[in-house]
Design an enzyme around this catalytic site. Structure first.
Site, short mmCIF file in Angstrom:
data_model
loop_
_atom_site.label_atom_id
_atom_site.label_comp_id
_atom_site.label_asym_id
_atom_site.label_seq_id
_atom_site.Cartn_x
_atom_site.Cartn_y
_atom_site.Cartn_z
N ASP A 34 0.83 -1.21 0.00
CA ASP A 34 0.00 0.00 0.00
C ASP A 34 0.86 1.26 0.00
O ASP A 34 1.95 1.27 0.58
CB ASP A 34 -0.91 -0.02 1.24
CG ASP A 34 -2.10 0.90 1.09
OD1 ASP A 34 -2.30 1.45 -0.02
OD2 ASP A 34 -2.82 1.08 2.08
N GLU B 85 1.08 -12.95 12.84
CA GLU B 85 1.60 -11.75 13.51
C GLU B 85 1.48 -10.61 12.50
O GLU B 85 1.61 -10.83 11.30
CB GLU B 85 3.08 -11.95 13.89
CG GLU B 85 3.33 -13.09 14.85
CD GLU B 85 2.73 -12.83 16.24
OE1 GLU B 85 2.70 -11.65 16.66
OE2 GLU B 85 2.30 -13.81 16.88
N SER C 167 -7.25 -6.13 -5.23
CA SER C 167 -8.31 -6.77 -4.45
C SER C 167 -9.62 -6.83 -5.26
O SER C 167 -9.76 -6.16 -6.29
CB SER C 167 -8.56 -5.98 -3.16
OG SER C 167 -9.28 -4.79 -3.44
N THR C 168 -10.55 -7.61 -4.76
CA THR C 168 -11.87 -7.68 -5.41
C THR C 168 -12.56 -6.31 -5.36
O THR C 168 -13.48 -6.06 -6.12
CB THR C 168 -12.77 -8.74 -4.71
OG1 THR C 168 -12.69 -8.57 -3.28
CG2 THR C 168 -12.34 -10.15 -5.05
N GLU C 169 -12.10 -5.43 -4.46
CA GLU C 169 -12.69 -4.09 -4.33
C GLU C 169 -11.98 -3.04 -5.20
O GLU C 169 -12.52 -1.96 -5.43
CB GLU C 169 -12.65 -3.63 -2.87
CG GLU C 169 -13.62 -4.35 -1.94
CD GLU C 169 -13.16 -5.77 -1.59
OE1 GLU C 169 -13.98 -6.69 -1.65
OE2 GLU C 169 -11.97 -5.97 -1.26
N ASN C 170 -10.77 -3.37 -5.67
CA ASN C 170 -10.00 -2.38 -6.44
C ASN C 170 -10.62 -2.05 -7.80
O ASN C 170 -10.25 -1.04 -8.42
CB ASN C 170 -8.55 -2.82 -6.63
CG ASN C 170 -7.69 -2.66 -5.38
OD1 ASN C 170 -6.74 -3.42 -5.16
ND2 ASN C 170 -7.99 -1.67 -4.55
N ARG D 299 -0.62 8.92 -10.34
CA ARG D 299 -0.68 7.68 -9.54
C ARG D 299 -0.05 6.49 -10.27
O ARG D 299 0.57 5.63 -9.64
CB ARG D 299 -2.15 7.35 -9.20
CG ARG D 299 -2.82 8.37 -8.27
CD ARG D 299 -4.26 7.96 -8.00
NE ARG D 299 -4.37 6.61 -7.44
CZ ARG D 299 -4.21 6.31 -6.15
NH1 ARG D 299 -3.98 7.26 -5.28
NH2 ARG D 299 -4.33 5.06 -5.74
N GLY E 209 0.01 5.35 -4.50
CA GLY E 209 -0.62 6.62 -4.90
C GLY E 209 -0.03 7.78 -4.12
O GLY E 209 0.30 8.83 -4.69
N ARG E 210 0.13 7.60 -2.81
CA ARG E 210 0.69 8.67 -1.97
C ARG E 210 2.15 8.94 -2.31
O ARG E 210 2.61 10.07 -2.28
CB ARG E 210 0.51 8.32 -0.49
CG ARG E 210 -0.88 8.67 0.04
CD ARG E 210 -1.17 7.95 1.32
NE ARG E 210 -1.47 6.54 1.07
CZ ARG E 210 -1.57 5.61 2.02
NH1 ARG E 210 -1.37 5.94 3.27
NH2 ARG E 210 -1.88 4.37 1.70
N TRP E 211 2.87 7.89 -2.63
CA TRP E 211 4.28 8.04 -3.04
C TRP E 211 4.36 8.95 -4.26
O TRP E 211 5.21 9.85 -4.34
CB TRP E 211 4.86 6.66 -3.34
CG TRP E 211 6.32 6.63 -3.68
CD1 TRP E 211 7.36 6.45 -2.83
CD2 TRP E 211 6.90 6.78 -5.00
NE1 TRP E 211 8.56 6.47 -3.53
CE2 TRP E 211 8.30 6.68 -4.85
CE3 TRP E 211 6.36 6.98 -6.27
CZ2 TRP E 211 9.18 6.77 -5.92
CZ3 TRP E 211 7.24 7.08 -7.35
CH2 TRP E 211 8.63 6.99 -7.17
C1 IPE Z 1 -1.52 0.07 -3.51
O1 IPE Z 1 -1.28 1.44 -3.56
C2 IPE Z 1 -1.57 -0.55 -4.89
C3 IPE Z 1 -2.85 -1.17 -5.31
C4 IPE Z 1 -3.92 -1.32 -4.57
C5 IPE Z 1 -2.91 -1.66 -6.68
P1 IPE Z 1 -2.48 2.46 -3.53
O2 IPE Z 1 -2.89 2.75 -4.93
O3 IPE Z 1 -3.57 1.95 -2.65
O4 IPE Z 1 -1.79 3.74 -2.89
P2 IPE Z 1 -2.48 4.85 -1.97
O5 IPE Z 1 -3.19 4.14 -0.84
O6 IPE Z 1 -3.43 5.61 -2.84
O7 IPE Z 1 -1.33 5.67 -1.48
MG MG Z 2 -4.12 2.31 -0.71
#
Ligand code: IPE
Ligand code: MG
Length: 221
Positions: free
Chosen positions: A2, A188, A47-50, A15, A5-7
């Site tokens: 995860d 863990e 994910s199934t939600e992406n 993104r 996008g923020r990176w």
């Molecule tokens: C994770 O990075 C990559 C995928 C889910 C494909 P994000 O896209 O969720 O990055 P953020 O959360 O917007 O920073």
């Molecule tokens: Mg994310």
């Protein structure tokens, strides 16, 4: 994985470039895992939600997956088994075929198993297992009384792979987001603020050191 996008946002980049950097990090972390002797490693790629993301982002991810898998032999074909967790059917045919071929061509390798969770959801995983068992039962191949935790585990996308020992989540979020719900019963957890594209062998070692210091009792004393 995860924080892609923020990176990118931190650098004023789109993104998609964050996802690209994320794929680079994945290549390196796979190599680190191999060097460190990790026998099973799973990456949550999609994910199934992406699918709810904007269509341009989903399309860019599909293209990235395709490019990634096309060269997977080069960086992880070093005798690793590749398994995809999740229902492949919603993916573009070209990608689906590549996934199936990679699974087939790598099935003989036993030293390291890399599981890529793509169109994966922990709930979908459990429903899929329940369906398989219902089918076996309807066909008279299994009796409901014979279904136990071990049988059920074997029907999941992870098949005979062991339960997760350690779950690492990057980017500061502290939730499971529908990842390996069944398989994480006694896992863990390790959370780091590091964004996925910055996650590297040093970060991985920190996670493993933290794991090594845990006292795991599995409900015992
Ligand atoms: C994770 O990075 C990559 C995928 C889910 C494909 P994000 O896209 O969720 O990055 P953020 O959360 O917007 O920073
Ligand atoms: Mg994310």
């Amino acid at each position: 994985m995860d924080g892609n996008g923020r990176w990118a946002a931190k650098r004023g980049l789109p993104r998609n470039l964050g996802h690209k950097a994320g794929a680079e990090a994945l290549r390196k972390v796979v190599d680190s895992c191999r060097r460190l002797g990790i026998q099973y490693v799973t990456f949550y790629a999609f994910s199934t939600e992406n699918w709810k993301r904007p269509v341009e982002e989903v399309n860019a991810l599909m293209k990235l997956f395709k490019d990634y898998l096309d060269e997977v032999d080069r960086f992880s074909g070093k005798k690793s088994r590749i398994i995809f967790l999740g229902d492949k059917s919603p993916f573009p045919a070209e990608l689906r075929d590549r996934m199936t071929a990679l699974e087939k061509d790598s099935a003989q390798y036993t030293s390291m198993t890399i599981m890529l969770a793509m169109n994966y959801g922990g709930r979908d995983d459990i429903v899929y297992a329940a369906k398989r068992l219902a089918r076996l039962s309807a066909e008279g191949d299994i009796s409901p009384e014979d279904i136990d935790e071990k049988t059920f585990s074997g029907m999941l996308y992870t098949g005979s792979a062991p339960d997760a020992d350690l779950i690492v989540r990057s980017s500061g979020e502290q939730r499971l987001s529908n990842f390996l719900l069944w398989q994480s019963a006694y896992a863990e957890f390790y959370f780091t603020d590091t964004l996925w594209p910055d996650f590297d062998e040093k970060e991985l070692k920190k996670a493993l050191e933290s794991f090594a210091a845990r006292s795991r009792r599995f409900g015992g004393v």
